[in-house]
Design an enzyme around this catalytic site. Structure first.
Site, PDB file in Angstrom:
ATOM      1  CD  GLU A   1      -1.556  -2.470   1.524  1.00  0.00           C
ATOM      2  OE1 GLU A   1      -2.230  -3.445   1.159  1.00  0.00           O
ATOM      3  OE2 GLU A   1      -0.505  -2.600   2.205  1.00  0.00           O
TER       4      GLU A   1
ATOM      5  NE  ARG B   1      20.481  -4.878   6.774  1.00  0.00           N
ATOM      6  CZ  ARG B   1      21.128  -5.922   7.310  1.00  0.00           C
ATOM      7  NH1 ARG B   1      20.736  -6.434   8.463  1.00  0.00           N
ATOM      8  NH2 ARG B   1      22.168  -6.451   6.710  1.00  0.00           N
TER       9      ARG B   1
ATOM     10  CB  CYS C   1      10.028  -4.047   7.914  1.00  0.00           C
ATOM     11  SG  CYS C   1      11.042  -5.441   8.440  1.00  0.00           S
ATOM     12  CB  VAL C   2       9.143  -7.284   3.026  1.00  0.00           C
ATOM     13  CG1 VAL C   2       8.475  -8.566   2.555  1.00  0.00           C
ATOM     14  CG2 VAL C   2       8.349  -6.066   2.578  1.00  0.00           C
ATOM     15  CB  ILE C   3      10.560 -10.573   7.787  1.00  0.00           C
ATOM     16  CG1 ILE C   3      10.912  -9.266   8.520  1.00  0.00           C
ATOM     17  CG2 ILE C   3      11.431 -11.730   8.285  1.00  0.00           C
ATOM     18  CD1 ILE C   3      10.614  -9.271  10.002  1.00  0.00           C
TER      19      ILE C   3
ATOM     20  CG  HIS D   1       3.226 -12.716   0.781  1.00  0.00           C
ATOM     21  ND1 HIS D   1       2.113 -12.276   0.102  1.00  0.00           N
ATOM     22  CD2 HIS D   1       3.449 -11.824   1.773  1.00  0.00           C
ATOM     23  CE1 HIS D   1       1.682 -11.160   0.662  1.00  0.00           C
ATOM     24  NE2 HIS D   1       2.478 -10.867   1.681  1.00  0.00           N
TER      25      HIS D   1
ATOM     26  CG  ASP E   1       8.500 -21.163   5.837  1.00  0.00           C
ATOM     27  OD1 ASP E   1       9.722 -20.907   5.841  1.00  0.00           O
ATOM     28  OD2 ASP E   1       7.883 -21.563   6.835  1.00  0.00           O
ATOM     29  CB  THR E   2       4.766 -18.527   0.887  1.00  0.00           C
ATOM     30  OG1 THR E   2       4.611 -17.173   1.354  1.00  0.00           O
ATOM     31  CG2 THR E   2       4.187 -19.511   1.898  1.00  0.00           C
TER      32      THR E   2
END
Length: 164
Positions: free
Chosen positions: A68, A137, A90-92, A98, A95-96
């Protein structure tokens, strides 16, 4: 001139904002992973103020997630008095796939906005393999990428003023 420690362990100078720049700086923050994103946002706010941006010229907005960010950044960039937009997320990795989709959408969207050239959009989105990398970070052992994003916004605002 003030400095900050960047994630390479080097001191990064914080340029003062050119006094002829009077418009708005937007910070758009994803609420997903708020412990990380709020620290990044607070770092960005601190640097903008250190550089001389008035509180009345800082607009801080929240969105649900990293995808978004692009929509609200596009709206902010199209405001007449926008100097710069900083997007924070923040994108961690999980297991997929995504993670890959979210990162691609955010990066491509922000690149597209930057190509239009109306105002710089600074990519302050962490894309990390685990939570510890994000913590490091977001004010941890590797500095604060939100601070670095704000320093980049000031630098680009100053540079952009040469083309006005």
């Amino acid at each position: 001139m003030s400095t900050l420690l960047n994630t390479n362990g080097e001191k990064l100078e914080i340029s003062p904002l050119n006094e002829n720049i009077k418009g708005k700086f937007y910070i758009v923050t994803a609420e997903w992973n708020p412990g990380i994103t709020h620290s990044l946002r607070d770092g960005a706010l601190s640097i903008l103020k250190t550089a001389g941006v008035k509180d009345s010229n800082i607009i801080s907005l929240s969105v649900p997630g990293t995808v978004e960010l692009v929509n609200v950044a596009a709206k902010a960039v199209n405001q007449e008095d926008t100097v710069a937009v900083i997007v924070i997320g923040c994108v961690i990795r999980g297991d997929t796939p995504h993670f890959d989709y979210v990162c691609m959408i955010a990066a491509d969207g922000i690149a597209s906005l930057n190509a239009k050239g109306k105002a710089p959009v600074i990519f302050g989105v962490l894309t990390v393999d685990n939570e510890q990398q994000a913590i490091d970070r977001a004010g941890g052992s590797l500095g604060n990428k939100g601070e670095e994003a704000a320093a980049a916004a000031i630098s680009l605002a100053n540079l952009s003023s040469l083309f006005s």
